[in-house]
Design a protein around this motif. Structure first.
Motif, PDB file in Angstrom:
ATOM      1  N   MET B 197     -10.144   0.320  -5.471  1.00  0.00           N
ATOM      2  CA  MET B 197     -10.687   1.674  -5.598  1.00  0.00           C
ATOM      3  C   MET B 197     -10.028   2.510  -4.512  1.00  0.00           C
ATOM      4  SD  MET B 197     -12.504   4.257  -6.347  1.00  0.00           S
ATOM      5  CE  MET B 197     -13.308   3.527  -7.757  1.00  0.00           C
ATOM      6  N   TRP B 199      -9.314   6.555  -2.896  1.00  0.00           N
ATOM      7  CA  TRP B 199      -9.345   8.009  -2.844  1.00  0.00           C
ATOM      8  C   TRP B 199      -8.054   8.467  -2.171  1.00  0.00           C
ATOM      9  CZ3 TRP B 199      -9.003  10.589   1.881  1.00  0.00           C
ATOM     10  CH2 TRP B 199      -9.019  11.990   1.801  1.00  0.00           C
ATOM     11  N   ASP B 201      -5.678  12.252  -1.393  1.00  0.00           N
ATOM     12  CA  ASP B 201      -5.656  13.705  -1.526  1.00  0.00           C
ATOM     13  C   ASP B 201      -4.477  14.260  -0.707  1.00  0.00           C
ATOM     14  OD1 ASP B 201      -6.369  16.294  -2.170  1.00  0.00           O
ATOM     15  OD2 ASP B 201      -8.374  16.191  -1.288  1.00  0.00           O
ATOM     16  N   THR B 202      -4.110  15.478  -1.043  1.00  0.00           N
ATOM     17  CA  THR B 202      -3.122  16.198  -0.251  1.00  0.00           C
ATOM     18  C   THR B 202      -3.898  17.291   0.464  1.00  0.00           C
ATOM     19  OG1 THR B 202      -1.549  15.734  -2.004  1.00  0.00           O
ATOM     20  CG2 THR B 202      -0.870  17.328  -0.332  1.00  0.00           C
ATOM     21  N   HIS B 212      -3.254  11.674   2.726  1.00  0.00           N
ATOM     22  CA  HIS B 212      -4.433  11.010   3.286  1.00  0.00           C
ATOM     23  C   HIS B 212      -5.027  10.147   2.171  1.00  0.00           C
ATOM     24  CE1 HIS B 212      -8.256  11.700   6.026  1.00  0.00           C
ATOM     25  NE2 HIS B 212      -7.963  10.426   5.863  1.00  0.00           N
ATOM     26  N   ILE B 214      -7.737   6.484   1.364  1.00  0.00           N
ATOM     27  CA  ILE B 214      -8.596   5.369   1.783  1.00  0.00           C
ATOM     28  C   ILE B 214      -8.804   4.491   0.558  1.00  0.00           C
ATOM     29  CG2 ILE B 214     -10.889   4.734   2.635  1.00  0.00           C
ATOM     30  CD1 ILE B 214     -10.956   7.594   3.917  1.00  0.00           C
ATOM     31  N   LEU B 216     -10.296   0.487  -1.035  1.00  0.00           N
ATOM     32  CA  LEU B 216     -10.957  -0.819  -0.921  1.00  0.00           C
ATOM     33  C   LEU B 216     -10.291  -1.762  -1.913  1.00  0.00           C
ATOM     34  CD1 LEU B 216     -14.688   0.341  -0.914  1.00  0.00           C
ATOM     35  CD2 LEU B 216     -13.259  -0.245   1.049  1.00  0.00           C
ATOM     36  N   GLN B 226      -9.462  -3.211   3.273  1.00  0.00           N
ATOM     37  CA  GLN B 226      -9.585  -1.744   3.305  1.00  0.00           C
ATOM     38  C   GLN B 226      -8.375  -1.165   4.003  1.00  0.00           C
ATOM     39  OE1 GLN B 226     -13.367  -0.373   4.829  1.00  0.00           O
ATOM     40  NE2 GLN B 226     -12.588   1.650   5.367  1.00  0.00           N
ATOM     41  N   GLU B 228      -6.928   2.667   5.612  1.00  0.00           N
ATOM     42  CA  GLU B 228      -7.089   4.092   5.901  1.00  0.00           C
ATOM     43  C   GLU B 228      -5.727   4.574   6.372  1.00  0.00           C
ATOM     44  OE1 GLU B 228     -11.647   3.469   7.650  1.00  0.00           O
ATOM     45  OE2 GLU B 228     -10.151   4.558   8.842  1.00  0.00           O
ATOM     46  N   LYS B 336      -9.973   7.563 -10.852  1.00  0.00           N
ATOM     47  CA  LYS B 336     -11.259   7.504 -10.161  1.00  0.00           C
ATOM     48  C   LYS B 336     -12.060   6.241 -10.528  1.00  0.00           C
ATOM     49  CE  LYS B 336     -13.428  11.398  -9.274  1.00  0.00           C
ATOM     50  NZ  LYS B 336     -14.191  12.628  -9.508  1.00  0.00           N
ATOM     51  N   LEU B 337     -11.366   5.243 -11.044  1.00  0.00           N
ATOM     52  CA  LEU B 337     -12.012   3.968 -11.394  1.00  0.00           C
ATOM     53  C   LEU B 337     -11.487   2.844 -10.510  1.00  0.00           C
ATOM     54  CD1 LEU B 337     -11.519   4.203 -15.263  1.00  0.00           C
ATOM     55  CD2 LEU B 337     -13.625   4.695 -13.955  1.00  0.00           C
ATOM     56  N   TRP B 338     -12.224   1.744 -10.425  1.00  0.00           N
ATOM     57  CA  TRP B 338     -11.684   0.525  -9.844  1.00  0.00           C
ATOM     58  C   TRP B 338     -10.592   0.049 -10.802  1.00  0.00           C
ATOM     59  CZ3 TRP B 338     -12.966  -2.154  -5.343  1.00  0.00           C
ATOM     60  CH2 TRP B 338     -14.091  -1.717  -4.659  1.00  0.00           C
TER      61      TRP B 338
END
Lengths: 396, 396, 396, 396
Positions: B197, B199, B201-202, B212, B214, B216, B226, B228, B336-338
């Motif tokens: 999973m 996330w 973004d710009t 950026h 993050i 899992l 994980q 980051e 936006k899914l695993w």
């Protein structure tokens, strides 16, 4: 202030240490506990004149100015409703409810009854947080991009925490409520949380609730909140925040590394360090737990607010927003989807649009990055506004 | 070893500093760069006899024992194919490919050609990591529950990184590849990564790729990796790992807090600290960057492996697995899914089941937690095997 | 290089780990030890072809390029004299002699014999020190005012250290030699040490030598060196340097806090951490001890110097200066007076005068301090040149 | 409590912030300052009804319960004598006197007058110190061998500090008074300080007093106190304590490294960090300065003591002992000798003998050291009781 204390366990005693610390003006005038012997012990330790195992009797006394709810989660609503009935100011420990539905009922009840309501979220009153949030508000970090809060330890002290029915959940509810309010505060309490992605699992403990969870919370302005919570951490209480902004960074360590380090062979004495997992070797005590974890500044805000007839920094409304975010986290942990934060009541900004990331360099280019080379020259990386091409340019 | 160096930029120079450091037995015998002046400067700085702007010419020389690919991501495959053609041992900088498809083609090509292949993932060779992984393997942390790696800084040095076509992605590909291999190593390289999973973004930069992210990563045994990663971090290079196990914890800080702290007013001299965002105030240099970031131990393993005719710790297969995980991260950031990790080639364990979390206490109960009370008594929290009820019990 | 190793104990093995680490070009061709079984074990572990319990036989072999003296202090002189006799390059572990008299004889002998001589003071070759000293030389700290080095631990491993006759002293000689050379380097190796004040005591151990000492060393330019050494410290190996200059500060932690932290319950395995006083709880390992303590950079300098026919950074002359300073410390601990540093041989600057502390502000005043007030105004504290009166002045 | 505040400068304001913080029961009812505008500003900021530039008028008021002396050192005695005259309880900021003679006169005056007297040494009331001293008293560190306190910063704020006549000295008096009381407390306030060795110099500032000093203080039981003080430190306020005992170690960092780290480019806002030397780059704020530096716990002890009719933890007697130690330091800095601490008044233990360092191993040997070898065997180093010979012995 004359306080009625509901609950005489771990958190009630922490609150009492703060409320009655130093040369306090305040006193606890009644205490309620489900167990008589616990209430008696509390009363004796904190010099409380009235002891009862009937909740309403502790509340409904003429000398009570404010009720402090330090009960297990499943008893919060009952306590709040009694305060409303008797028109008593009320402060509730975190989390406000076991879910947003409970929290919303409590919020609506206190507002309808017109009683003072405070949400006892101590960690947004810790001295480090207070100073950090001030810097953030003054712009030291620029626009906030990401705020993470982590709280992990080897598990709570009392049985009811481990019972999903009484607690309403596991470490997400117990610890995530702190983290959500901390990160929400950095991002801006008036910025709407939109959706949550959460992983949760029961990795170690033989319980029904989760003992480890990680979540991301997306806000309307594009900022991301994050929590990392666990009851399986080894080494003590890990309590850290990290914030990234366009112009800066904040790292706060509230517990295990605060500038106090002790080694002891354990031969010298039966020394037992508080909250540590061991009492020999390298230990990392906290100087003044009650102050450093925010209890003093929290009650100071609560009582000053009552005296000045204003709202405290943290009200039931905040507790409700936190519960709504945690509800979305629980739903997400099950559905494995980003789940919307359902907020029937929202009092912050709406319709915020994200800031542009385009930084003008010259009429044809945006600036991507500027840096000094080893050779002392200035180098820029630019993006052509028309064709999007990225180029490097060395300036004199 | 006689080395052909492809690429003469930032990472090529870092590699050369390591390869030729101390009183090395090795030498760089040829260098290729797309730009003649860059190749010439490199050759002059590192005393390289043969310089070319034709990749194949740098590789196809009788004195070359091994080729070191330090090129932008989009040129890795071409370089590897030429090494296969000329049967040269090859080592490729991270990430192996821009995606798993490229990586798989490279993996299959080197294995078909029967040439030595090394994946230059330096951060699993850093001295701190090597000692930590040894402790983990010896059981100091018990069963690994979670491993996080964080790498964030204010953005890369060269233009091609910022070009999504040439790089294949943004900070996920650039930095996430490190973090994935670090956390995968703690959890166990033979444990299958199942789903991701992410996330992304710009948030700041005017680019098409993410700045950026993050993520899992769920493994077959229930452990969670994980990462980051960011190009928007302010304050230098933040490079930290955290690992939680049932019996312990590891925290590693590779860069900004390593026991070296300097304050300077800047009046004394034009001092410029490496990689720092500022050259006055409090600065946090690293002692021996080339060693501390793992380059020395990495090349030592690579060349020892060649000399001993064995595989190095990190091969193209590892690079391929990393790319497959990152591909899933990119898909997840969009869907936006695993997203499942697609591994056509998997050489580790399969069908692992999760360990039970039930810890026997007595014939009727499981143990939830055991702790010392303030009063020195031992307290246990137990779960009834039949009805699941949680109780507290104070032992003498 | 072909090395003859004299001594097969703790420090000899540390040196061998460094000398033969990685894919080294060097080898140990002979080993001498007073005890046959120790020499045999060393030879087997490090693949040494020739083993002897006769010191001269280890030295006087045609294939030996350089002799590495890793013997107890009382055997250094004998070893050095044999190297001179056989015209072998020689490197001696710290301290050079048990006192300056011994050191001076060794210095004069190697110079008369014309053999290469290196003083194996590893801690001025640690990566952090090397980077720090470079910053200091570039002026980042301005004029150096004070440099302290601290080395304390729970006591050495071998019996001879505790025997004042064989060792020549206690923790001053064992640990102070490191600290003296570190602080002397920060202040400037060409600045003459003038006098020493030392407190020393035997506070804990049942020995004749001191187990705890603190000293101040005054240099001709007014700078102060300081050492804190002890064999009574609890908690591991504490190895820290602090430097104050007119324009900056340096803090270095070489061992117990280097960005690697581990907690373990000890249940997982029989994990034993190196050099730690415990193997459970919070532990603080060092990543790459051999590199981080300077051994690699030290031998690299030694052998590069031999190959380039130059002097290494640390020679017997440095060892001699260190011994002279330590002698003064021992005299001071007894006399309770500041004792002069007796240097028959001095090759640095002489007749240095102290820099003036007067900083011009305007024609009537010197500047004492300048600061920003809370109100954002600039405030200066000035001293009248004529009457010496101190005044405050708020500037706009 | 109704407080008369003498002095309205930096320290007076710090005290007022503590005295009136939170929802305090106390108030300041009069304020005296030499400068009317400063007194007026203070009165306005802290809501003080009576303002005067005549010291006696501030003291001699019926509503004044206690006088808080926050004046420059040269005015302490005058203020104390006026308090004695008017029989007012009095608390004096540190140092008590400019020297022991002044301090002794004040001590004798308050005792003769029978008025409550408190010595405002905040740093032995800091939360970290309070917890540390409790551990020490419980035996966690065994017998205390050495206690060091360091306080250094870039120089005080007000002009009078820099004037040797008004201040009575330089950084020794200003900062050393803190360090002496801290270290004396760790060693035991009932243990007699015997002699002092001090180095002091004016290395940077154009002043008559010292701007840098280091001292050792020997106690009757053989323990050593140490202070390091300076007005020439760059980087902020360095405030650290270190304690060594036979069974443990304590390290406390009160200011620059307390678990709060912030980086800011400074672009975001005109952010100015308190007490920092810069307002950009990496900054290290303290969460709650007033609490963390001990002011709250100090005044709480003072007022509780008054209310309970007992002595506070710190009285004029303690201030006198501190002055006597500092006097010895000043004499030593001049004479270059260990100077005796002259204490006409001593109320602690006398005639303490040092503890034996001999630890029985068996009938023939003392134990020197016990350790685990790499091989897991236990090794002891022993000393023969008769001939003093040191031997090693490997135990199974």
């Amino acid at each position: 202030m004359n306080i009625a204390m509901l609950g005489s366990g771990f958190i009630g005693r922490f609150y009492a240490d703060s409320l009655l610390g130093g040369r306090s003006r305040d006193k606890i005038v009644s205490v309620y506990s489900r167990r008589k012997e616990s209430a008696d012990k509390f009363a004796s330790d904190y010099n409380v004149p009235f002891v009862t195992t009937t909740m309403e009797d502790a509340i409904n006394r003429p000398d009570v100015d404010v009720v402090c709810v330090s009960l297990p989660n499943y008893l919060h609503e009952e306590a709040v409703m009694l305060c409303c009935k008797h028109k008593k100011a009320v402060m509730v420990t975190k989390p406000l409810g076991r879910n947003a539905e409970e929290a919303k009922r409590m919020l609506e009840a206190v507002e309808k009854a017109g009683v003072f309501n405070g949400y006892l979220e101590d960690l947004v009153y810790s001295p480090k947080f207070l100073k950090a949030i001030q810097s953030v508000k003054e712009g030291a970090l620029g626009r906030i991009l990401w705020a993470k809060s982590r709280e992990t330890h080897p598990g709570p002290h009392s049985d009811w925490f481990w019972d999903i029915e009484k607690a309403g959940g596991g470490c997400i509810l117990d610890l995530g409520c702190h983290c959500v309010e901390i990160t929400r505060s950095y991002i801006g309490k008036d910025i709407r949380p939109i959706e949550v992605m959460c992983w949760a699992d029961t990795q170690v403990k033989p319980i029904d609730a989760e003992d480890h969870a990680i979540a991301l919370i997306k806000y309307e302005n594009g900022a991301i909140g994050q929590f990392e919570v666990s009851w399986t951490f080894r080494g003590g209480l890990d309590l850290r925040d990290e914030v990234m902004g366009t112009e800066g960074t904040i790292w706060i360590n509230n517990f295990l590394r605060t500038g106090f380090e002790m080694f002891t062979t354990g031969k010298g004495a039966d020394y037992v360090a508080e909250k540590a997992e061991s009492n020999t070797g390298w230990l990392f005590p906290v100087g003044d737990e009650v102050n450093d974890l925010g209890y003093n500044h929290m009650f100071n805000d609560m009582f000053s607010a009552m005296e000045q007839d204003r709202q405290p920094e943290e009200t039931f409304y905040d507790g409700y927003v936190v519960n709504a975010i945690l509800d979305a986290a629980y739903r997400s942990a099950k559905s494995k989807l980003w789940e919307p934060v359902k907020l029937d009541i929202w009092r912050g900004k709406t319709g915020i649009t994200r800031e542009s990331t385009l930084q003008e360099y010259d009429k044809d280019h945006y600036l991507v990055k500027e840096e000094l080379t080893h050779y002392g020259a200035k180098k820029v990386i630019l993006k052509n506004k028309k064709d999007g091409r990225i180029i490097e340019k060395i300036l004199e």
